[in-house]
Scaffold this active site. Structure first.
Site, PDB file in Angstrom:
ATOM      1  N   SER A 179       0.842  -1.201   0.000  1.00 25.78           N
ATOM      2  CA  SER A 179       0.000   0.000   0.000  1.00 25.78           C
ATOM      3  C   SER A 179       0.882   1.258   0.000  1.00 25.78           C
ATOM      4  O   SER A 179       1.707   1.420  -0.890  1.00 25.78           O
ATOM      5  CB  SER A 179      -0.958  -0.052   1.191  1.00 25.78           C
ATOM      6  OG  SER A 179      -2.016   0.865   1.059  1.00 25.78           O
ATOM      7  N   ASP A 193      -9.949  -4.932  -4.422  1.00 27.05           N
ATOM      8  CA  ASP A 193      -9.391  -3.974  -3.457  1.00 27.05           C
ATOM      9  C   ASP A 193     -10.293  -2.743  -3.349  1.00 27.05           C
ATOM     10  O   ASP A 193     -10.437  -1.990  -4.318  1.00 27.05           O
ATOM     11  CB  ASP A 193      -7.980  -3.557  -3.903  1.00 27.05           C
ATOM     12  CG  ASP A 193      -7.213  -2.817  -2.812  1.00 27.05           C
ATOM     13  OD1 ASP A 193      -7.849  -2.154  -1.989  1.00 27.05           O
ATOM     14  OD2 ASP A 193      -5.977  -2.912  -2.812  1.00 27.05           O
ATOM     15  N   HIS A 250      -7.872  -5.642   0.020  1.00 24.83           N
ATOM     16  CA  HIS A 250      -6.619  -4.923   0.314  1.00 24.83           C
ATOM     17  C   HIS A 250      -5.837  -5.723   1.346  1.00 24.83           C
ATOM     18  O   HIS A 250      -5.849  -5.414   2.540  1.00 24.83           O
ATOM     19  CB  HIS A 250      -6.957  -3.522   0.825  1.00 24.83           C
ATOM     20  CG  HIS A 250      -5.794  -2.571   0.795  1.00 24.83           C
ATOM     21  ND1 HIS A 250      -5.142  -2.222  -0.363  1.00 24.83           N
ATOM     22  CD2 HIS A 250      -5.173  -1.886   1.792  1.00 24.83           C
ATOM     23  CE1 HIS A 250      -4.183  -1.363  -0.086  1.00 24.83           C
ATOM     24  NE2 HIS A 250      -4.179  -1.154   1.221  1.00 24.83           N
TER      25      HIS A 250
END
Length: 226
Positions: free
Chosen positions: A121, A175, A206
């Site tokens: 991320s 996601d 995610h």
């Protein structure tokens, strides 16, 4: 030189000659990916030091200004794939901090060409941003569930030394935090600049999944092999 970030370190053997600097996501800390080291089959690779730095704490706009560990601020609209606003100051501060960790690894005797930048991320965004601009050849860049920030400045700032560096990108097709289109769009734009990217996507949100961890291990074996 920025102050060195506090980090957690895990080594796979004595006298490491390779390093993986692995950045966590927004609101997490360096502990987040420590357990994955034992799940990676790194047979055939040299003793490796995994460095898991803790991002600085800062207010994060998208989370109502709460102070948390973050590599840069995130505002509303940043993760919808249609915003050009990025916390450039925060991104570049983190770039300098990761650069300092790379230099520390080199002072410990690890050649830059045996150092991987990795992240999930936000951490993956910093891995991409820093790795493609780093002036010395790195072993590789691994970016999970993320995108390339400050993409418009990359053509001018890209380091020639890392134009052929292996890049591994992976993303969940479901996601809800960093949409697949952001990761895939970044991959496409980097490929258009001539970067070679190994791209994987998985039916997940995610997060990470067992198949992804297996693919990460295979990629690390390839780029770190003795």
């Amino acid at each position: 030189m920025p102050e060195l970030l506090d980090s957690i370190e895990v080594t796979t053997g004595k006298n490491p000659s390779a390093s993986v600097i692995w950045m966590h996501g927004l609101g997490a800390d360096g502990n987040d990916f420590v357990p994955i080291v034992n799940e990676l089959d790194l047979a055939g690779t040299p003793p490796t030091r995994f460095v898991f730095p803790h991002a600085p704490k800062r207010p994060v706009t998208i989370n109502n200004g709460f102070v948390m560990r973050a590599w840069y601020d995130v505002s509303f609209g940043d993760l919808e794939g249609n915003s050009r606003h990025v916390d450039e100051r925060g991104v570049r501060e983190s770039q300098a901090q990761i650069g300092a960790l790379i230099e520390r690894e080199m002072k410990r005797g690890v050649n830059a060409a045996k150092i991987v930048l990795a992240g999930f991320s936000q951490g993956g965004a910093i891995a991409l941003h820093t790795g493609l601009r780093y002036p010395e050849k790195l072993a590789g860049v691994m970016a999970l569930s993320t995108y390339l920030p400050l993409a418009d400045s990359l053509p001018q700032e890209a380091a020639a030394a890392n134009k052929a560096t292996p890049i591994f990108m992976a993303h969940g097709t479901f996601d809800p935090v960093v949409p697949l289109m952001m990761g895939a769009g970044s991959m496409t734009s980097m490929a258009g600049l001539g970067y070679g990217i190994e791209w994987k996507q998985y039916p997940m949100q995610h997060s990470v999944c067992p198949e992804e961890i297996e693919n990460v291990g295979a990629w690390l074996r390839k780029v770190l092999k003795a």
